[in-house]
Design an enzyme around this catalytic site. Sequence first.
Site: not given
Length: 145
Positions: A66-67
């Site tokens: 994820h970011t």
Amino acid sequence: MEGIVLNEKNVRLNVKAETWEEAIRIGGQLLVDNGCAKPSYVDGIIRSVKEYGPYIIISKGFAIPHTRPEDGAVKIGFSLITLDKPVYFDGDEEPVKVMICFAATDSKTHLDILKMIVEFVEKGYIEPISSMHTLAELHALVDSE
């Protein structure tokens, strides 16, 4: 698990990927295909791992790519992939076979996904999931409670 749906749109089992980057692109593409993220979000995950190291590995054999939402998250969503052969991240000795990629538009909306991730780890699901071949097997495991 309430609010979480594992289906043919967001689950891929025994995926072939030679590198961690390729594995993230496969899981991330499911987010893009399902309208949860733009391609830039997937690039953002890879850029973050290259910059900060394998911070997404949270348990033995398990990573949660994820970011930041501003990298291209469109709406909350996730994908679950298992790999036919584990991948290794630079700077980590632990092979990864299961990934749950997720996108969220802020720091609160993805709490159901995080609850699912914690539940998978606490209940010891990662190892059995890593060797599953069908969505039915996955459903049998998570619906057995």
